[in-house]
Every structure is written in C-alpha cells, then in structure tokens.
Design an enzyme around this catalytic site. Structure first.
Site, mmCIF file in Angstrom:
data_model
loop_
_atom_site.group_PDB
_atom_site.id
_atom_site.type_symbol
_atom_site.label_atom_id
_atom_site.label_comp_id
_atom_site.label_asym_id
_atom_site.label_seq_id
_atom_site.Cartn_x
_atom_site.Cartn_y
_atom_site.Cartn_z
ATOM 1 C CG ASN A 71 -67.700 15.399 -40.039
ATOM 2 O OD1 ASN A 71 -67.796 14.811 -41.117
ATOM 3 N ND2 ASN A 71 -66.529 15.790 -39.534
ATOM 4 C CD1 TRP A 72 -73.171 11.073 -40.235
ATOM 5 C CD2 TRP A 72 -73.775 10.595 -42.338
ATOM 6 N NE1 TRP A 72 -74.538 11.015 -40.270
ATOM 7 C CE2 TRP A 72 -74.939 10.728 -41.551
ATOM 8 C CE3 TRP A 72 -73.904 10.298 -43.693
ATOM 9 C CZ2 TRP A 72 -76.219 10.565 -42.094
ATOM 10 C CZ3 TRP A 72 -75.178 10.144 -44.226
ATOM 11 C CH2 TRP A 72 -76.321 10.276 -43.426
ATOM 12 C CE LYS A 73 -65.215 13.082 -37.497
ATOM 13 N NZ LYS A 73 -64.235 13.110 -36.422
ATOM 14 N N GLY B 88 -69.435 14.488 -34.628
ATOM 15 C CA GLY B 88 -68.972 13.302 -35.343
ATOM 16 C C GLY B 88 -69.694 12.047 -34.873
ATOM 17 N N GLY B 89 -69.070 11.345 -33.949
ATOM 18 C CA GLY B 89 -69.563 10.054 -33.483
ATOM 19 C C GLY B 89 -71.050 10.010 -33.145
ATOM 20 C CG HIS C 210 -62.622 17.828 -39.860
ATOM 21 N ND1 HIS C 210 -61.760 16.921 -39.287
ATOM 22 C CD2 HIS C 210 -63.726 17.847 -39.076
ATOM 23 C CE1 HIS C 210 -62.331 16.412 -38.205
ATOM 24 N NE2 HIS C 210 -63.524 16.949 -38.053
ATOM 25 C CD GLU D 168 -61.250 13.435 -38.434
ATOM 26 O OE1 GLU D 168 -62.036 13.257 -39.380
ATOM 27 O OE2 GLU D 168 -61.597 13.336 -37.239
ATOM 28 N N GLY E 147 -63.279 12.939 -31.178
ATOM 29 C CA GLY E 147 -63.312 11.486 -31.158
ATOM 30 C C GLY E 147 -62.661 10.871 -29.932
ATOM 31 C CB SER F 85 -66.151 14.428 -27.206
ATOM 32 O OG SER F 85 -65.034 13.695 -27.710
ATOM 33 C CD GLU G 18 -64.815 19.993 -35.242
ATOM 34 O OE1 GLU G 18 -65.842 19.397 -34.891
ATOM 35 O OE2 GLU G 18 -64.083 19.587 -36.150
#
Ligand code: PGA
Length: 250
Positions: free
Chosen positions: A10-12, A233-234, A94, A96, A172, A212, A166
């Site tokens: 997930n590049w966001k 993500g990251g 999500h 966010e 993150g 994470s 999640e």
C-alpha cells in the site's frame, strides 16, 4: 480449505509515475507467472494507469473509490473509472481514511457492493486503536466494523473478498503486533464471518495482517493458520524490501 496467500503493498500518498514504473519493472523482473501467492500493490490514482501498463503478474489495486457511478462529487473517483483502466482490487476502509476522511462502515459496505458489481475485489481494512486495545475492546471493535462493513453483501461476495486486520497502533509505528495477537485477531475475524454468514464463507475469505510488516517478520505471520497474507505500507515502497518479502513468502 486451501486459500491462496495474498500480499499487497500500500503505497499511500507516495510515488510519482516514474517511480511507480521503476518499481513495477524492478519487481516484475523477478516474478514468474507461476507463484503460489498473489502479489500486488495499491497505488495512488495518478499512478494506476502506469502500473497497469507495466504489470505482468502483479495485481494493481486502487486505494479508494466512491460508491456512486458518476455525478457532482468533486475530487472523487468512481468504480467504473477504475474498471475502465483494468483495476482488479481496491482497498476500502483503511484506518487513515476512516480517521482523516470520516469513512464509515456504511460507506465501506456501499463501496464493497459497487466494487463487486464491477468484479473488483475489495480489500476491507478493520482494526482497533491503541486505546481500544488497552481497554480490551478489540473483539467488540472488530465485530462491529465487520458487521457494518459487510452489510448487504452476499456470502458468495464475502467469500471472494480480502479482509485486512490492521491494528492502528501497529500502522507505520514499527511496533508490529506479535504473532499471537495477529493470529488471534485474524481467527476472530474468520469466526465473525462464520457467525454472520456460514462456515464455507469463513473458510474461503482471505484474511491479511497489516501493521509494520517487514522482510524480517513476514514469515511469522504467514505461518499462522488464519493469516493468508499481508497489507504492507512502508516496506512496500522500495523494490528491494518488497522483493525480500516476496522471497520470504515463497
Ligand atoms: P505499515 O502500513 O506497513 O507502514 O505499517 C500498513 C498499512 O497502512 O496498510
């Protein structure tokens, strides 16, 4: 029941088109058409066309959609628009988006229904905050999010979707949920699907852990009975770390 694992980056709100193309080409060079797991990335709207154009084996997912087909919704992107460019998966709910854009369970249910009508698989995200975790409310939160976000979906639809557990405190933060927590919560998600639908649907739905996930911990999660993959993500932003994750899953 054998479920095909699914790993999605997930590049966001990261990457310009040239970075997206570089990533796609870098990862595709190492994939065969014969993987035991599905691998994919969710990209910002502006990168989706470039990702699809460079995808051979990777799934290309959107990070959001609107449940309405068209109309006066400035700034929004509809499911037919995603369908037109060849998108096959879409993240909904999500944390966010729930936090910053007030995305509700009801909105998730409407988005999921509309995505299925276009044969796009929703990746529904659910998860508790740190305060809810500390207060022992995780199970209640997950059940409520599932009940609301799956409202109106058929058993057949739910059996084809992906649900990502999640915990918000793990997203993150570098503080990933330990293997037991992740497995227990994913098992609870499966049990809740069984209660809302039936055992067959629960046995088919693919459940990811997210928060994470890194090349160094992915194997622990993949070894869990109720974890069928990860939303990352990251660690999905760089070709090298995403390839390390792919190799660990293989
Ligand atoms: P993270 O993000 O891997 O950077 O924790 C996960 C997510 O938001 O899906």
């Amino acid at each position: 029941m054998s479920r095909k694992p699914i790993i999605v980056g997930n590049w966001k709100m990261n990457k310009l088109q040239k970075d997206a193309v570089e990533f796609m080409q870098g990862v595709e060079a190492h994939l065969t058409g014969d993987e035991a797991a599905d691998f994919g990335i969710a990209a910002p709207f502006t990168c989706l066309n470039a990702c699809v154009a460079n995808a051979k084996h990777l799934i290309v997912a959107a990070e959001n959609c609107n449940a309405k087909d068209s109309g006066a919704y400035t700034g929004e992107v509809s499911v037919p628009m995603l369908e037109e460019i060849g998108i096959t998966y879409c993240i909904i709910g999500h944390s966010e988006r729930r936090t910053y854009y007030a995305e509700t369970n009801e909105a998730c249910a409407a988005k999921a229904k509309r995505l299925f009508a276009s044969n796009i698989v929703p990746i529904l995200c659910i998860g508790e905050t740190e305060a809810q975790y500390d207060a022992g409310e995780t199970a209640a939160v997950l059940k409520e999010e599932l009940k609301g976000s799956l409202e109106g979906l058929s058993a057949d639809e739910v059996s084809r979707m992906v649900i990502a557990y999640e915990p918000i405190w793990a997203i993150g933060t570098g503080k990933s949920a330990d293997q037991t927590i992740a497995q227990d919560c994913c098992a609870l998600v499966r049990k809740t699907v069984e209660e809302l639908y039936d055992a067959d649907t629960a046995a088919k739905v693919r459940i990811q852990y997210g928060g994470s996930v890194k090349p160094t911990n992915i194997k622990e999660y993949m070894a869990c009975a109720d974890i069928d993959g990860a939303l990352i993500g990251g660690a999905s932003l760089k070709v090298d770390s995403f390839l390390e994750i792919i190799d660990a899953v293989r």
